[in-house]
Design an enzyme around this catalytic site. Sequence first.
Site, short mmCIF file in Angstrom:
data_model
loop_
_atom_site.label_atom_id
_atom_site.label_comp_id
_atom_site.label_asym_id
_atom_site.label_seq_id
_atom_site.Cartn_x
_atom_site.Cartn_y
_atom_site.Cartn_z
N LYS A 120 44.71 34.30 47.02
CA LYS A 120 43.45 34.51 46.28
C LYS A 120 43.73 34.83 44.81
CE LYS A 120 41.44 38.77 46.56
NZ LYS A 120 41.15 39.43 45.26
N ASN A 121 44.62 35.79 44.57
CA ASN A 121 44.80 36.26 43.20
C ASN A 121 45.58 35.28 42.33
OD1 ASN A 121 43.32 38.47 43.81
ND2 ASN A 121 45.06 39.88 44.01
N ARG A 127 34.47 40.19 40.02
CA ARG A 127 35.01 40.68 38.75
C ARG A 127 35.90 39.67 38.05
NH1 ARG A 127 35.15 45.73 37.48
NH2 ARG A 127 36.89 45.23 36.13
N CYS A 138 34.48 49.55 39.83
CA CYS A 138 34.32 49.17 41.23
C CYS A 138 34.95 50.23 42.12
CB CYS A 138 34.87 47.78 41.51
SG CYS A 138 36.62 47.74 41.78
N ARG A 169 38.34 50.18 36.07
CA ARG A 169 38.67 48.78 35.78
C ARG A 169 38.18 48.28 34.41
NH1 ARG A 169 39.03 45.20 41.14
NH2 ARG A 169 40.60 44.26 39.81
N PRO A 170 38.65 48.92 33.34
CA PRO A 170 38.25 48.45 32.01
C PRO A 170 38.88 47.09 31.68
CG PRO A 170 39.96 50.12 31.83
CD PRO A 170 39.62 50.01 33.29
N ASP A 204 39.55 46.44 28.28
CA ASP A 204 39.82 46.64 26.86
C ASP A 204 41.06 45.88 26.38
OD1 ASP A 204 41.02 48.59 28.68
OD2 ASP A 204 41.90 49.51 26.91
N ASP A 252 48.28 46.55 46.29
CA ASP A 252 47.42 45.83 47.24
C ASP A 252 47.95 45.89 48.68
OD1 ASP A 252 45.80 45.27 45.12
OD2 ASP A 252 46.44 43.19 44.89
N ILE A 271 48.63 52.77 40.21
CA ILE A 271 47.92 51.72 39.47
C ILE A 271 46.42 52.02 39.36
CG2 ILE A 271 47.38 49.23 39.37
CD1 ILE A 271 50.35 49.73 39.00
N ARG A 312 36.36 38.18 51.50
CA ARG A 312 36.74 37.90 50.11
C ARG A 312 38.21 37.52 50.00
NH1 ARG A 312 36.63 42.62 46.89
NH2 ARG A 312 37.60 41.13 45.52
C1 EPZ Z 1 44.82 42.38 39.71
O1 EPZ Z 1 43.71 43.10 39.18
C2 EPZ Z 1 44.44 42.03 41.13
N1 EPZ Z 1 43.22 41.26 41.11
C3 EPZ Z 1 44.26 43.30 41.95
O2 EPZ Z 1 44.05 42.93 43.31
C4 EPZ Z 1 45.54 44.14 41.88
O3 EPZ Z 1 45.32 45.38 42.53
C5 EPZ Z 1 45.93 44.40 40.41
O4 EPZ Z 1 46.01 43.14 39.69
C6 EPZ Z 1 47.25 45.14 40.28
O5 EPZ Z 1 48.27 44.41 40.89
C7 EPZ Z 1 43.26 39.96 40.86
O6 EPZ Z 1 44.32 39.37 40.63
C8 EPZ Z 1 41.97 39.21 40.88
P1 EPZ Z 1 45.38 44.95 36.15
P2 EPZ Z 1 43.58 43.33 37.62
O7 EPZ Z 1 44.67 44.46 34.95
O8 EPZ Z 1 44.14 42.15 36.91
C9 EPZ Z 1 44.42 49.00 33.80
C10 EPZ Z 1 42.99 42.92 45.42
O9 EPZ Z 1 42.87 43.77 46.33
N2 EPZ Z 1 43.77 48.14 32.80
O10 EPZ Z 1 46.82 44.57 36.35
O11 EPZ Z 1 42.18 43.74 37.34
C11 EPZ Z 1 43.63 49.01 35.11
O12 EPZ Z 1 42.55 49.91 35.06
C12 EPZ Z 1 42.81 43.28 43.96
O13 EPZ Z 1 43.22 41.73 45.65
C13 EPZ Z 1 43.28 48.70 31.63
O14 EPZ Z 1 43.38 49.91 31.42
O15 EPZ Z 1 44.55 44.56 37.44
C14 EPZ Z 1 44.73 49.38 36.10
O16 EPZ Z 1 44.90 50.76 36.10
C15 EPZ Z 1 42.27 44.64 43.72
N3 EPZ Z 1 42.69 47.87 30.71
C16 EPZ Z 1 45.99 48.73 35.52
O17 EPZ Z 1 45.69 48.48 34.13
C17 EPZ Z 1 42.57 46.53 30.90
O18 EPZ Z 1 42.03 45.83 30.01
C18 EPZ Z 1 46.38 47.40 36.16
O19 EPZ Z 1 45.25 46.54 36.18
C19 EPZ Z 1 43.08 45.96 32.09
C20 EPZ Z 1 43.67 46.78 33.03
#
Ligand code: EPZ
Length: 430
Positions: A22-23, A100, A124, A129-130, A132, A314, A336, A407
């Site tokens: 999926k991801n 998202r 969520c 989940r910002p 930024d 995950d 995370i 999902r």
């Molecule tokens: C991806 O989410 C995955 N989703 C998530 O899988 C997975 O848990 C995550 O990566 C970590 O491995 C998809 O691929 C669709 P990140 P993503 O940006 O990209 C912070 C599942 O169950 N952050 O790597 O949204 C954030 O808050 C899902 O399949 C910021 O601060 O994750 C987190 O603490 C859930 N600012 C950390 O970074 C930003 O602009 C990692 O988030 C972006 C992220």
Amino acid sequence: MDKIKIIGGKQLNGKIYISGAKNAALPLVCASLLSKEPVCLKNVPELSDITFLNSLLSYMGLKITSNDEIFNHHSSKTYTYQADDIKELTAPYDFVRKMRASYYVLGPLLARFHHVEFSLPGGCAIGARPIDIHLSSLEQMGAKIEIKNGYVIADAPKGLQGAHIIFSKASVGATCNILMAATLANGITKIENAAKEPEIENLIDLLIGMGAKIFGRGTSILTIEGVKELHSTTHAVIEDRIEAGSYAIAAAITKGRIELINAKAEHLQQPFRTLEKMGVEVLEKENSVIIDARNKTIIGEDIYTDYYPGFPTDLQAQFMALMTIAEGASLVTESIWENRFMHVPELCRMGANINIHGHASAIVRGVKKLSGAPVMATDLRASFALVLAGLAAEGETIVNRVYHLDRGYEKLEEKLKAVGADIERIKEPD
Ligand code: EPZ
């Protein structure tokens, strides 16, 4: 809303075919927006997240066709996407709130059409989940970004410009978005502290297949030399490492033996080493991995979730389900997401002994057995953890809110039934 009923206590034995990830699929689908030529994606999983994304993109004007094919010995979907007539550059709230990862339209649309409007997704169940890092990186590439009425409005009238960007966190989503944006930017973009997840390598391979110039694959420093346009290609989605890890635990928690066909052991080194420390045999073969927990005693072990190649967040909930019936104690640290223990109270309702300390740590003390109960979870992986607990528990477990599972787990009941689980979906009107 559908429910899943499980009668626990059956040892699971047999083979499970691992689906496309999926991801990985979500950013790959959005990458097709970067070219006017068709992009063919094989091994796309049939999941509601993909259906949601397809409906958003077809609303924007993306042409989508699909057919069923056998890929790596199992049936899967092949999609062809063609973005030669994109008319709509706004991703409305109604789509984004359901999915998202619609934020993956940001980079490609801004790079190719120099404008995008996107409803901010909000938090969520697992955290704030910002986005930024996505937005500030696009600003460094020359985009003008305004937030108005809950929407991000981004413009780059002269096109995006190459930039030297240092991520404050190795964000998976930001790495995908900025990679896609940089392929069509003017000049060279360098991303430092990029995420290194296998799903990102899969995206880089697609983009290179489309004619992008990307260097540093598999490392945390990516260099992208912008090109004028990208072209047609055919590409396959990698196998889902989280699905493979989840079914590995289904074998372990039922003291069974499951061969995970098409699973890539190199993508699951930390979880597999943890399983071995917990007493489970992991046999890595060329095109599969065998998980054997027959006659084994499961022992407690600590995990600390981290960016890849660290232990995947995950799989945290699923491992916690296994720890509930292990001998001794296990310490789980979630680094995370700030709110990813929603499964804990539900596991405790099934007889688990878990104490949460602060928002990042939980101590799991193994119990002799779990007992079935009606349960529900608020996110995908937590829901699978409850399915696992149900497979091991005495009696009947009803997992509510099955739409979370739909999902991210393709043909869940079919796959578990095939290895001997007593599981069925109870259809209920919404
Ligand atoms: C991806 O989410 C995955 N989703 C998530 O899988 C997975 O848990 C995550 O990566 C970590 O491995 C998809 O691929 C669709 P990140 P993503 O940006 O990209 C912070 C599942 O169950 N952050 O790597 O949204 C954030 O808050 C899902 O399949 C910021 O601060 O994750 C987190 O603490 C859930 N600012 C950390 O970074 C930003 O602009 C990692 O988030 C972006 C992220």
